[in-house]
Design a protein around this motif. Structure first.
Motif, PDB file in Angstrom:
ATOM      1  N   VAL A  56       0.847  -1.204   0.000  1.00  0.00           N
ATOM      2  CA  VAL A  56       0.000   0.000   0.000  1.00  0.00           C
ATOM      3  C   VAL A  56       0.877   1.245   0.000  1.00  0.00           C
ATOM      4  N   TYR A  57       0.519   2.145  -0.891  1.00  0.00           N
ATOM      5  CA  TYR A  57       1.259   3.407  -1.033  1.00  0.00           C
ATOM      6  C   TYR A  57       0.413   4.537  -0.452  1.00  0.00           C
ATOM      7  N   TYR A  65      -0.056   8.563   0.398  1.00  0.00           N
ATOM      8  CA  TYR A  65       0.396   9.872  -0.087  1.00  0.00           C
ATOM      9  C   TYR A  65       0.540  10.871   1.063  1.00  0.00           C
ATOM     10  N   ALA A 115      -4.129  12.646   3.003  1.00  0.00           N
ATOM     11  CA  ALA A 115      -4.781  11.409   3.464  1.00  0.00           C
ATOM     12  C   ALA A 115      -5.579  10.742   2.343  1.00  0.00           C
ATOM     13  N   LEU A 116      -6.079  11.551   1.405  1.00  0.00           N
ATOM     14  CA  LEU A 116      -6.856  11.058   0.259  1.00  0.00           C
ATOM     15  C   LEU A 116      -7.982  10.104   0.658  1.00  0.00           C
ATOM     16  N   ASN A 174      -5.373  14.999  -8.196  1.00  0.00           N
ATOM     17  CA  ASN A 174      -5.926  14.449  -6.960  1.00  0.00           C
ATOM     18  C   ASN A 174      -6.714  13.166  -7.252  1.00  0.00           C
ATOM     19  N   SER A 208      -4.419  10.312  -8.054  1.00  0.00           N
ATOM     20  CA  SER A 208      -3.841   9.729  -6.838  1.00  0.00           C
ATOM     21  C   SER A 208      -4.857   8.830  -6.138  1.00  0.00           C
ATOM     22  N   ILE A 209      -6.129   9.266  -6.081  1.00  0.00           N
ATOM     23  CA  ILE A 209      -7.174   8.453  -5.445  1.00  0.00           C
ATOM     24  C   ILE A 209      -7.345   7.123  -6.186  1.00  0.00           C
ATOM     25  N   LEU A 264      -4.428   4.955  -5.404  1.00  0.00           N
ATOM     26  CA  LEU A 264      -4.556   4.441  -4.040  1.00  0.00           C
ATOM     27  C   LEU A 264      -5.499   3.246  -4.004  1.00  0.00           C
ATOM     28  N   THR A 299      -3.629   0.224  -5.143  1.00  0.00           N
ATOM     29  CA  THR A 299      -2.682  -0.376  -4.191  1.00  0.00           C
ATOM     30  C   THR A 299      -3.424  -0.998  -2.999  1.00  0.00           C
ATOM     31  N   LEU A 300      -4.685  -0.580  -2.787  1.00  0.00           N
ATOM     32  CA  LEU A 300      -5.477  -1.213  -1.725  1.00  0.00           C
ATOM     33  C   LEU A 300      -6.099  -2.527  -2.208  1.00  0.00           C
TER      34      LEU A 300
END
Lengths: 243, 255
Positions: free
Chosen positions: A80-81, A83, A86-87, B150, B153-154, B157, B160-161
């Motif tokens: 897990v990356y 940032y 907190a996103l 943004n 990036s979400i 994310l 990666t989850l």
């Protein structure tokens, strides 16, 4: 002897004609935290993204638990990356944000509720479960972000200046929380920061990236002794006020 | 307070009166100069609804606009993402405005030769494709502001989850993009619904949408039938405006 969870060998990365990372070698022991120091634009984020599978290296190999993972998709790496921001997913409340990874794995509802509430209690936020991201403070958002990552028990956690956007008091609290979590949950993590003190506080060992080259120190003592680390200069700076 | 009420009333009247007058005209029969309103009222124009051509024209227009809006909304969503994250984003952005700089009817003249070659002129499919080509860049423009660093990036994310591309779309991208998707659909539907020049040229007079029919009535100086057709023409946009207000504005307010 502790085994390495992560091994990077001879990794290069270029963007067009610009070489961002050159001959990177890095190892991370299981249940340990390595701090990665470096100035802005030094290639720290690119290195983390390559490990997470969000970017691809030009050369070199990445081993996770002894397995080469360069051709594995990000969602299958169990890395897990996180940032700087907190996103949190803005359409989900704190509970659902933490539950996100479990829902992707189709975990039974009963287990989701139990695990998420346990995690929220652990983070000191059981009363914030129904709040949306915009109803939480910066520190609270970052806690939820940690919980969301840790609940799926990743093999490796990559943290890209996670406390960079927080004020100094909250930052210190979050550093303490992370140290505690890392110890209790036996996390293996790469912690990227440009703050020397934070790197020393958070890491069991330290690496420094300068102009695309990484120098990894086996322990903090070795890091202190290295003239290029900047620690001695920092110590000298504070000494002048004591004498 | 009083001034605000007067201004609000003027604003409501400026929208409501033309619509009310349109409705009145659609019931008109004789309107000699210098009368302000028609002298006789009748249901003659509305009796036209019994004429199957008018109903089929309405549903043909609805079908064309719905298809164009659907295709543009779906394709522009995915293609705009690649454009937004490409290094040549600004170049593509300039190119997207070209159909509007040239105007749709000029674009239709350019398309027409090729449409004749592939025998698409005078067909419903031809009109849908031509309108799609005009509206697609507009869809891309609407979505371009939605894709940003943004959101990227979400999305990363979520991966990666453990989320694959489909899960990331369903659980993250779709809920976050719902407003942009609805906005794109409504706007493109309206572009297609009121499109005249291009539809007339590519449709070669054989594809009679409601907008084309209104112009035909106006050209025939048949003001009462034109008003009746206009009444049919404004129903779907008004319905869309209501849905837009209910689902987009309300959703934004409650966030």
């Amino acid at each position: 002897m502790m085994e390495n969870i992560l091994e990077i060998k001879n990794l290069d990365k270029t963007f067009g004609k610009e070489t961002v990372l050159k001959n990177i070698n890095l190892s991370l022991k299981k249940n340990a935290v390595v701090s990665l120091l470096g100035a802005s634009g030094s290639g720290k984020t690119t290195l983390l993204k390559i490990i997470a599978g969000l970017e691809h290296q030009n050369n070199g190999e990445i081993f996770l638990n002894g397995k080469e993972i360069s051709n594995i998709k990000p969602q299958r790496r169990n890395i897990v990356y996180l940032y700087q921001e907190a996103l949190l997913f803005p359409h989900l409340n704190a509970f659902e944000n933490v539950a996100f990874g479990l829902r992707l794995r189709k975990t039974p509802e009963k287990d989701v509720k139990q695990k998420v509430m346990q995690m929220l209690e652990y983070l000191g936020m059981p009363n914030h479960a129904t709040k949306m991201a915009n109803q939480l403070s910066g520190g609270q958002r970052q806690r939820i972000s940690f919980g969301r990552a840790m609940i799926i028990e990743p093999s490796l956690l990559l943290l890209d200046e996670p406390f960079g956007a927080l004020d100094s008091t909250t930052r210190q609290k979050m550093q303490e929380l992370f140290k505690e979590l890392a110890k209790t949950m036996q996390l293996s993590a790469l912690f990227v920061t440009h703050d020397l003190k934070e790197a020393i506080v958070m890491g069991d060992s330290i690496g420094k990236i300068m102009k695309g080259h990484l120098k990894q120190h086996s322990d903090l003592r070795e890091f202190y002794e290295d003239e290029e680390s900047g620690v001695k200069k920092e110590v000298e700076f504070w000494k002048q006020f004591i004498n | 307070m009083m001034a605000r009420k007067i201004l609000q009333s003027i604003f409501i009247a400026s929208i409501g009166l033309p619509l009310a007058f349109l409705l009145l005209l659609s019931f008109g029969r004789r309107w000699p100069y210098p009368e302000i309103f028609p002298k006789e009222l009748s249901l003659a124009a509305w009796g036209f609804l019994d004429n199957s051509n008018m109903i089929s024209t309405f549903f043909l227009s609805l079908g064309i606009s719905f298809s164009v809006a659907l295709f543009v909304t779906l394709s522009a969503f995915f293609i705009s993402k690649h454009i937004a994250y490409s290094k040549k984003r600004n170049t593509f952005m300039v190119l997207a405005y070209i159909p509007y700089l040239l105007s749709p009817v000029v674009m239709a003249v350019i398309f027409q030769y090729y449409f004749i070659l592939v025998q698409l002129t005078g067909t419903t499919l031809g009109v849908i494709i031509a309108q799609f080509l005009i509206a697609f860049p507009f869809g891309v423009i609407i979505y371009l502001n939605f894709w940003n660093e943004n959101l990227k990036s979400i999305e990363e994310l979520s991966k990666t989850l453990g989320g694959n591309a489909f899960q990331t779309f369903v659980k993250v991208l779709y809920p976050l993009s719902k407003n942009a998707i609805l906005l794109c659909f409504f706007q493109v539907f309206l572009i297609s619904w009121f499109e005249y020049g291009l539809t007339n040229l590519i449709g070669s007079g054989k594809i009679k949408t409601l907008t084309v029919q209104v112009f035909n009535f106006v050209n025939e100086a048949n003001i009462f039938y034109a008003s009746f057709a206009c009444c049919l023409l404004v129903i779907p946009p008004m319905l869309l405006m209501y849905l837009n207000k209910r689902f987009i504005f309300f959703a934004e307010k409650s966030e």
